[in-house]
Design an enzyme around this catalytic site. Structure first.
Site, PDB file in Angstrom:
ATOM      1  N   ASP A 102       0.840  -1.196   0.000  1.00 21.16           N
ATOM      2  CA  ASP A 102       0.000   0.000   0.000  1.00 21.16           C
ATOM      3  C   ASP A 102       0.875   1.247   0.000  1.00 21.16           C
ATOM      4  O   ASP A 102       2.031   1.202   0.432  1.00 21.16           O
ATOM      5  CB  ASP A 102      -0.884   0.042   1.253  1.00 21.16           C
ATOM      6  CG  ASP A 102      -1.889  -1.100   1.279  1.00 21.16           C
ATOM      7  OD1 ASP A 102      -2.187  -1.653   0.199  1.00 21.16           O
ATOM      8  OD2 ASP A 102      -2.366  -1.420   2.385  1.00 21.16           O
TER       9      ASP A 102
HETATM   10  N1  URA Z   1      -1.377  -5.849   4.009  1.00 22.41           N
HETATM   11  C1  URA Z   1      -1.848  -4.571   3.971  1.00 22.41           C
HETATM   12  O1  URA Z   1      -2.884  -4.278   4.543  1.00 22.41           O
HETATM   13  N2  URA Z   1      -1.130  -3.661   3.296  1.00 22.41           N
HETATM   14  C2  URA Z   1       0.029  -3.925   2.673  1.00 22.41           C
HETATM   15  O2  URA Z   1       0.639  -3.039   2.067  1.00 22.41           O
HETATM   16  C3  URA Z   1       0.501  -5.248   2.724  1.00 22.41           C
HETATM   17  C4  URA Z   1      -0.218  -6.193   3.398  1.00 22.41           C
END
Ligand code: URA
Length: 236
Positions: A102
């Site tokens: 993310d």
């Molecule tokens: N899980 C999440 O919520 N975000 C990420 O970036 C990776 C795993």
């Protein structure tokens, strides 16, 4: 492989720049100036120089990036992408981020042009371990930790078994998952009544994030690390 393509794949020039450089007698193959961009060479053995400087060609490139916040894990986006942190030649060499973190997640992101290996590492068939360091609010207790490990409903989907080690009275810890659903860890913590406030990936496919890399820095994987990745993806 055509000589102009070879130059493109080393990152030395775009394909059209390569044509101009070759026609301008700047490129030698095994000591001989070649002016024909369509000349075929063996990329594994040919000694190619550009303006006298030897070019290094590698079939596949594997990069460990310590992703900072604020960058999208993609090759193109409206906002800044992780590719902007790397060598500008990597986009034309076909490198892409293997999986997505993310925009606000930090840590280990593999960037490669090995599409087959990238696909295998992300395939649910291989259950590649991914470990994240997290902070959450409110802190979680033992009952919530056990639910996260056993599997929780993240909206019509029950997560597979995970490992969760809590620290700081439940306000932080490490979680290892083997899948990679959209916002998976954030949704898992929401499912047990908490919220992720910081998330950093510290391990992926048997490799550990190199702590000497500052956020935004990258390095090539060593041959040993490439081998570990291949094994994680189920290759011999
Ligand atoms: N899980 C999440 O919520 N975000 C990420 O970036 C990776 C795993």
């Amino acid at each position: 492989m055509r000589l102009d393509r070879f130059l493109g794949e080393t990152g030395a020039a775009s394909r059209s720049e390569a044509t101009k450089l070759i026609r301008a007698s700047k490129v030698s193959v095994n000591g001989e100036v070649i002016r024909d961009p369509s000349r075929h060479i063996d990329p594994e053995t040919a000694q190619v120089t550009l303006a006298g400087v030897p070019l290094l060609w590698r079939k596949f490139i594997y990069v460990m990036l310590n992703k900072p916040q604020g960058y999208v894990s993609a090759t193109e986006d409206r906002g800044p992408t992780v590719m902007e942190l790397l060598d500008p030649a990597f986009v034309r060499m076909g490198l892409f981020p293997c999986g997505r973190l993310d925009i606000d997640t930090t840590g280990f992101l593999l960037v490669t042009n090995d599409g087959a290996l990238g696909h295998e590492l992300l395939s649910p068939k291989h259950h590649v371990d991914k470990t994240y360091r997290y902070r959450c609010d409110p802190p979680i207790g033992e009952e919530q930790r056990m639910r996260l490990e056993a599997g929780v409903d993240i909206g019509g989907l029950i997560t597979r078994p995970a490992e969760v080690v809590c620290t700081d009275g439940g306000a932080g810890g490490e979680i290892t998952i083997r899948e990679g659903k959209f916002h998976q860890i954030k949704r898992m913590f929401e499912a047990v009544g908490s919220k992720i406030t910081e998330l950093e990936r510290i391990r992926f496919g048997g490799l550990t994030l190199d702590e000497s890399l500052a956020r935004g820095e990258w390095r090539y994987l060593t041959p040993e690390e490439e081998e570990i990745l291949r094994r994680s993806a189920g290759r011999k």
